[in-house]
Design an enzyme around this catalytic site. Sequence first.
Site, PDB file in Angstrom:
ATOM      1  NE  ARG A  62     -39.507 -19.232   5.443  1.00 19.04           N
ATOM      2  CZ  ARG A  62     -37.925 -19.277   5.054  1.00 19.04           C
ATOM      3  NH1 ARG A  62     -37.533 -18.501   4.243  1.00 19.04           N
ATOM      4  NH2 ARG A  62     -37.178 -20.440   5.286  1.00 19.04           N
TER       5      ARG A  62
ATOM      6  CB  ILE B  29     -37.846 -21.402   9.742  1.00 21.47           C
ATOM      7  CG1 ILE B  29     -39.054 -21.225   9.125  1.00 21.47           C
ATOM      8  CG2 ILE B  29     -36.701 -20.717   9.209  1.00 21.47           C
ATOM      9  CD1 ILE B  29     -39.430 -19.758   9.095  1.00 21.47           C
ATOM     10  CB  SER B  30     -39.606 -26.045   6.928  1.00 16.78           C
ATOM     11  OG  SER B  30     -39.905 -26.822   7.876  1.00 16.78           O
ATOM     12  CD  GLN B  31     -36.454 -25.620   0.176  1.00 16.90           C
ATOM     13  OE1 GLN B  31     -35.982 -26.632   0.657  1.00 16.90           O
ATOM     14  NE2 GLN B  31     -36.359 -25.546  -1.404  1.00 16.90           N
ATOM     15  N   PRO B  32     -39.667 -22.436   2.337  1.00 17.91           N
ATOM     16  CG  PRO B  32     -40.099 -20.238   2.110  1.00 17.91           C
ATOM     17  CD  PRO B  32     -38.843 -21.472   2.347  1.00 17.91           C
TER      18      PRO B  32
END
Length: 204
Positions: A26, A52-55
């Site tokens: 990431r 960027i989205s949360q993992p």
Amino acid sequence: MRFIYTIRSRGVTDARVLSAMEKIDRAAFVTGIFADRAYEDMPLPIACGQTISQPSVVALMTEALQVGPRDKVLEVGTGSGYQAAILSQLARRVYTVERHRPLARDAQKLFDTLGLTNVTAMVADGSYGLPDIAPFDRIIVTAAAEDPPGPLLAQLRKGGIMVVPVGQSDTVQTLIRVVRHDTGYDYEELRAVRFVPLIEGTSH
Ligand code: SAH
């Protein structure tokens, strides 16, 4: 990767998804002052005012999409390219569309650098899908729509699955899974999520 434990604890068990998340770093997708927070389970700002989205949300959405190795996948909302890179590990072919040209360009550069040859970033209003490349086995939308966009429903192959956050932009949205059958569509509510809105048109 440090957040794999967190992702597991959120209930993601699919070994292919976990291994894809281990392979894609990431940190490559987060630049600037937030780079040192790449391994935290939180959304982070990227260029063009996007995130960027949360993992753990990426993992849950990827698992819900049930991607197979022969699948052709459409992602709407390239953003950093992180979700598309994860999908590239699971699918035969990934197309990702983004309304901000710099984001699409930077994501494509990153895919090339990382040797991810089965993923292509394109500039387009993703709410219309990609009619020339449709139908898709899987469609994932990573921006919130008021309803699942009609053109995307139409571009889903029979037997195909779409995952899309639905709801008003600034309130809590619901992640929906749509399955296309021979005679129609089934809708299933998965969980509450929060995404930036799906916006019409491309930016200048
Ligand atoms: N999947 C991304 C995060 C997406 S953020 C990642 O892994 O980093 C949502 C993205 O959707 C933003 O970059 C936003 O510009 C884009 N977007 C919003 N509306 C869109 C539209 N109509 N067509 C294409 N992209 C859109």
